[in-house]
Design a protein around this motif. Structure first.
Motif, mmCIF file in Angstrom:
data_model
loop_
_atom_site.group_PDB
_atom_site.id
_atom_site.type_symbol
_atom_site.label_atom_id
_atom_site.label_comp_id
_atom_site.label_asym_id
_atom_site.label_seq_id
_atom_site.Cartn_x
_atom_site.Cartn_y
_atom_site.Cartn_z
ATOM 1 N N PHE A 237 77.341 57.183 9.822
ATOM 2 C CA PHE A 237 78.020 55.931 9.497
ATOM 3 C C PHE A 237 78.020 54.977 10.686
ATOM 4 C CE2 PHE A 237 81.746 53.193 8.917
ATOM 5 C CZ PHE A 237 81.471 52.684 7.654
ATOM 6 N N ALA A 238 78.294 55.494 11.881
ATOM 7 C CA ALA A 238 78.356 54.643 13.065
ATOM 8 C C ALA A 238 77.010 54.007 13.373
ATOM 9 C CB ALA A 238 78.847 55.450 14.259
ATOM 10 N N CYS A 239 75.930 54.761 13.230
ATOM 11 C CA CYS A 239 74.603 54.210 13.524
ATOM 12 C C CYS A 239 74.214 53.128 12.524
ATOM 13 C CB CYS A 239 73.570 55.332 13.552
ATOM 14 S SG CYS A 239 73.684 56.385 15.022
ATOM 15 N N LYS A 240 74.574 53.311 11.273
ATOM 16 C CA LYS A 240 74.316 52.268 10.288
ATOM 17 C C LYS A 240 75.160 51.038 10.598
ATOM 18 C CE LYS A 240 72.220 50.783 6.602
ATOM 19 N NZ LYS A 240 70.762 50.553 6.610
ATOM 20 N N LEU A 241 76.400 51.246 11.022
ATOM 21 C CA LEU A 241 77.257 50.133 11.427
ATOM 22 C C LEU A 241 76.670 49.411 12.637
ATOM 23 C CD1 LEU A 241 79.900 48.525 11.249
ATOM 24 C CD2 LEU A 241 81.007 50.350 12.562
ATOM 25 N N ALA A 242 76.161 50.164 13.608
ATOM 26 C CA ALA A 242 75.540 49.565 14.788
ATOM 27 C C ALA A 242 74.342 48.701 14.388
ATOM 28 C CB ALA A 242 75.104 50.652 15.762
ATOM 29 N N GLU A 243 73.552 49.196 13.458
ATOM 30 C CA GLU A 243 72.391 48.437 12.979
ATOM 31 C C GLU A 243 72.833 47.106 12.368
ATOM 32 O OE1 GLU A 243 68.981 48.771 9.502
ATOM 33 O OE2 GLU A 243 70.047 50.576 10.139
ATOM 34 N N GLU A 244 73.869 47.149 11.551
ATOM 35 C CA GLU A 244 74.366 45.933 10.910
ATOM 36 C C GLU A 244 74.946 44.964 11.937
ATOM 37 O OE1 GLU A 244 74.176 44.958 7.691
ATOM 38 O OE2 GLU A 244 72.907 46.725 7.366
ATOM 39 N N LEU A 245 75.663 45.475 12.921
ATOM 40 C CA LEU A 245 76.230 44.624 13.959
ATOM 41 C C LEU A 245 75.134 43.937 14.769
ATOM 42 C CD1 LEU A 245 79.114 46.924 15.247
ATOM 43 C CD2 LEU A 245 79.366 44.774 13.998
ATOM 44 N N SER A 246 74.084 44.666 15.073
ATOM 45 C CA SER A 246 72.964 44.088 15.813
ATOM 46 C C SER A 246 72.283 42.991 15.004
ATOM 47 C CB SER A 246 71.961 45.195 16.173
ATOM 48 O OG SER A 246 70.876 44.660 16.895
ATOM 49 N N THR A 247 72.095 43.238 13.714
ATOM 50 C CA THR A 247 71.471 42.236 12.845
ATOM 51 C C THR A 247 72.329 40.988 12.738
ATOM 52 O OG1 THR A 247 70.382 43.973 11.558
ATOM 53 C CG2 THR A 247 70.580 41.810 10.532
ATOM 54 N N GLU A 248 73.642 41.175 12.586
ATOM 55 C CA GLU A 248 74.564 40.041 12.508
ATOM 56 C C GLU A 248 74.498 39.209 13.780
ATOM 57 O OE1 GLU A 248 77.178 39.030 10.265
ATOM 58 O OE2 GLU A 248 76.212 40.254 8.720
ATOM 59 N N GLN A 249 74.433 39.867 14.923
ATOM 60 C CA GLN A 249 74.366 39.159 16.197
ATOM 61 C C GLN A 249 73.084 38.350 16.299
ATOM 62 O OE1 GLN A 249 76.814 39.179 18.316
ATOM 63 N NE2 GLN A 249 76.042 38.613 20.326
ATOM 64 N N GLU A 250 71.971 38.924 15.871
ATOM 65 C CA GLU A 250 70.699 38.208 15.909
ATOM 66 C C GLU A 250 70.742 36.968 15.023
ATOM 67 O OE1 GLU A 250 67.694 40.968 14.839
ATOM 68 O OE2 GLU A 250 67.830 42.118 16.699
ATOM 69 N N HIS A 251 71.306 37.100 13.826
ATOM 70 C CA HIS A 251 71.408 35.958 12.921
ATOM 71 C C HIS A 251 72.290 34.866 13.520
ATOM 72 C CE1 HIS A 251 70.312 38.544 9.150
ATOM 73 N NE2 HIS A 251 69.276 38.276 9.920
ATOM 74 N N ALA A 252 73.396 35.277 14.144
ATOM 75 C CA ALA A 252 74.297 34.303 14.747
ATOM 76 C C ALA A 252 73.605 33.528 15.862
ATOM 77 C CB ALA A 252 75.543 35.004 15.277
ATOM 78 N N GLU A 253 72.806 34.229 16.678
ATOM 79 C CA GLU A 253 72.115 33.560 17.770
ATOM 80 C C GLU A 253 71.020 32.638 17.255
ATOM 81 O OE1 GLU A 253 70.752 36.539 20.440
ATOM 82 O OE2 GLU A 253 72.755 36.999 21.209
ATOM 83 N N MET A 254 70.326 33.038 16.192
ATOM 84 C CA MET A 254 69.304 32.176 15.605
ATOM 85 C C MET A 254 69.921 30.896 15.063
ATOM 86 S SD MET A 254 66.924 34.984 13.622
ATOM 87 C CE MET A 254 65.975 33.691 12.812
ATOM 88 N N ASN A 255 71.068 31.008 14.387
ATOM 89 C CA ASN A 255 71.737 29.825 13.848
ATOM 90 C C ASN A 255 72.243 28.932 14.965
ATOM 91 O OD1 ASN A 255 71.332 30.700 11.215
ATOM 92 N ND2 ASN A 255 73.309 31.751 11.107
ATOM 93 N N GLN A 256 72.704 29.563 16.041
ATOM 94 C CA GLN A 256 73.228 28.799 17.160
ATOM 95 C C GLN A 256 72.148 27.957 17.816
ATOM 96 O OE1 GLN A 256 75.024 31.199 20.169
ATOM 97 N NE2 GLN A 256 75.552 29.476 21.487
ATOM 98 N N HIS A 257 70.943 28.496 17.869
ATOM 99 C CA HIS A 257 69.861 27.787 18.549
ATOM 100 C C HIS A 257 69.017 26.934 17.612
ATOM 101 C CE1 HIS A 257 70.488 31.188 21.504
ATOM 102 N NE2 HIS A 257 70.639 30.110 22.233
ATOM 103 N N SER A 258 69.314 26.960 16.327
ATOM 104 C CA SER A 258 68.478 26.220 15.377
ATOM 105 C C SER A 258 68.666 24.719 15.495
ATOM 106 C CB SER A 258 68.777 26.673 13.940
ATOM 107 O OG SER A 258 70.133 26.411 13.616
ATOM 108 N N GLU A 259 69.905 24.255 15.809
ATOM 109 C CA GLU A 259 70.151 22.833 15.975
ATOM 110 C C GLU A 259 71.351 22.641 16.885
ATOM 111 O OE1 GLU A 259 71.900 20.784 12.570
ATOM 112 O OE2 GLU A 259 71.776 22.678 11.486
ATOM 113 N N PRO A 260 71.375 21.533 17.636
ATOM 114 C CA PRO A 260 72.512 21.295 18.521
ATOM 115 C C PRO A 260 73.782 21.063 17.722
ATOM 116 C CG PRO A 260 70.622 19.923 19.126
ATOM 117 C CD PRO A 260 70.326 20.522 17.800
ATOM 118 N N GLN A 261 74.883 21.635 18.177
ATOM 119 C CA GLN A 261 76.179 21.427 17.549
ATOM 120 C C GLN A 261 77.024 20.534 18.441
ATOM 121 O OE1 GLN A 261 76.833 22.728 14.518
ATOM 122 N NE2 GLN A 261 74.742 23.527 14.518
ATOM 123 N N ARG A 262 78.121 20.041 17.877
ATOM 124 C CA ARG A 262 79.030 19.222 18.658
ATOM 125 C C ARG A 262 79.516 20.022 19.860
ATOM 126 N NH1 ARG A 262 83.946 15.903 16.022
ATOM 127 N NH2 ARG A 262 82.124 14.744 15.303
#
Length: 383
Positions: A237-262
């Motif tokens: 369970f923990a390893c699957k959770l780690a995988e999901e957390l890593s994926t979420e972090q990658e998506h967050a960073e991609m969205n952050q760098h996709s366009e400048p925010q205020r």
């Protein structure tokens, strides 16, 4: 130091092994204070794991958790292992994910008895949400053997103390029932890890497999049967959770760098060139304009190259750069260094070209990519 890596800590070798067998090509990383971690990725994923053995007890768990946080700057810290059940609703082999952690040994001794002074840490909301989704999908489970019951994931409080609890009638057992009667499981490390996460602003999750009932029935023979199962289920369970957390972090960073925010800082630098800004309105921003470039000498750039080499070695040591890439980058840095040292100095184009090749080689390591971009800008400013 490392983006998107998840730290997993355990207290027992059996728990450590249950996680380690899920890693691809685990390699030893030696902390400067002697602690050994193993770095690898989860099989079939891009999720990177730093695995460490903290030993039993809240105090060593807290120290090792903080050491791991400082060293790896992880997306999250997961403490994984076995625990005793405090409720009949949890079966042996089930998994408990802590929604909050109690340090149940806090108190004050007075003439009329011991009074509780509880310490509580809540699990981050987003981690609990991801874990609850995983539990519903049931995708985390390993293939079930013919005679094995499928484990269930429970969410609730975990009590963390400093003793092995194996009684339902002792003073300690009564104390827990009186003051922490919603706890599902009991163990000895979660409070230390939770405190380390709190002090370092790092997300922490505690995942435990139920190996006994903490009621006097815990024996060596029972442990030999249920500890491996409970540890394996918690690791799954923990390893699957780690995988999901890593994926979420990658998506967050991609969205952050996709366009400048205020509020985003945007730098537009050009050396020996004209720069213009065209805008109808500029709000909530600061615009700085310099009349001339900042000169960078060859000595400063050589020092920056040396610092970059040190950074590169660090990234290789923790597994972010493979050996082939490391050697290729070193070759290009050697070319850039010789061009800087030559007398008369070679055309700056040789330095810039070598650094651009380095940029292409290490572009997926954010910290190195940012640093090499600065060096390229400085090299372009050489006279």
């Amino acid at each position: 130091m490392t983006e998107n890596r998840v730290v997993i800590l355990t207290a027992l070798n059996r728990e450590y092994t249950a996680v380690r067998r899920r890693l691809n090509d685990p390699r030893v990383y030696r902390h400067e204070r002697g602690t050994r971690f193993e770095l690898g990725s989860l099989s079939g994923t891009n999720c990177r794991i730093a695995l460490g053995l903290a030993d039993k007890g809240n105090h060593p768990a807290a120290v090792l958790a903080e050491r791991a946080i400082q060293q790896f700057s992880p997306a999250a810290v997961l403490f994984v292992g076995v625990a005793g059940a405090l409720r009949d609703t949890t079966s042996l082999g089930d998994v408990v994910m802590a929604t909050h952690v109690y340090a149940y040994h806090g108190g004050t001794s007075e003439d009329d008895g011991l009074k509780a002074r509880p310490r509580v840490w809540e699990a981050p909301h987003e981690i609990v949400q991801i874990a609850a989704h995983l539990a519903r999908t049931e995708e985390w489970r390993d293939e079930k053997s013919a005679d094995a019951r499928e484990p269930t994931v429970h969410f609730g409080a975990i009590a963390a103390g400093e003793v092995v609890q194996n009684s339902s009638i002792s003073g300690e057992a009564r104390w827990i029932r009186d003051h922490y009667n919603d706890a599902l499981a009991i163990e000895m490390e979660a409070a230390g890890v939770a405190q380390a996460g709190h002090l370092n602003s790092s997300r922490v999750a505690v995942v435990r497999g139920i190996s006994d009932r903490a009621d006097g029935t815990k024996t060596s023979s029972e442990d030999s049967t249920w500890q491996p199962r409970a540890a394996a289920n918690a690791a799954a369970f923990a390893c699957k959770l780690a995988e999901e957390l890593s994926t979420e972090q990658e998506h967050a960073e991609m969205n952050q760098h996709s366009e400048p925010q205020r509020g985003t800082v945007v730098h537009n630098s050009a050396y020996r060139s004209q720069v213009g800004i065209q805008a109808a309105h500029v709000t909530n921003s600061t615009v700085r304009m310099n009349t001339g470039p900042q000169e960078s000498g060859t000595t400063d750039l050589a020092e920056e190259l040396a610092a970059f080499r040190d950074h590169l070695r660090q990234e290789r040591s923790i597994g972010n750069i493979d050996e082939g890439t490391y050697e290729a980058v070193q070759s290009e840095l050697e070319i850039a260094g010789k061009a800087l040292d030559s007398e008369p100095r070679e055309d700056r184009g040789t330095v810039v070209l070598a650094l651009k090749k380095v940029s292409g080689l290490i572009g997926d390591v954010t910290s190195l990519a940012t640093r090499i971009a600065t060096l390229i800008t400085a090299a372009n400013g050489l006279s």
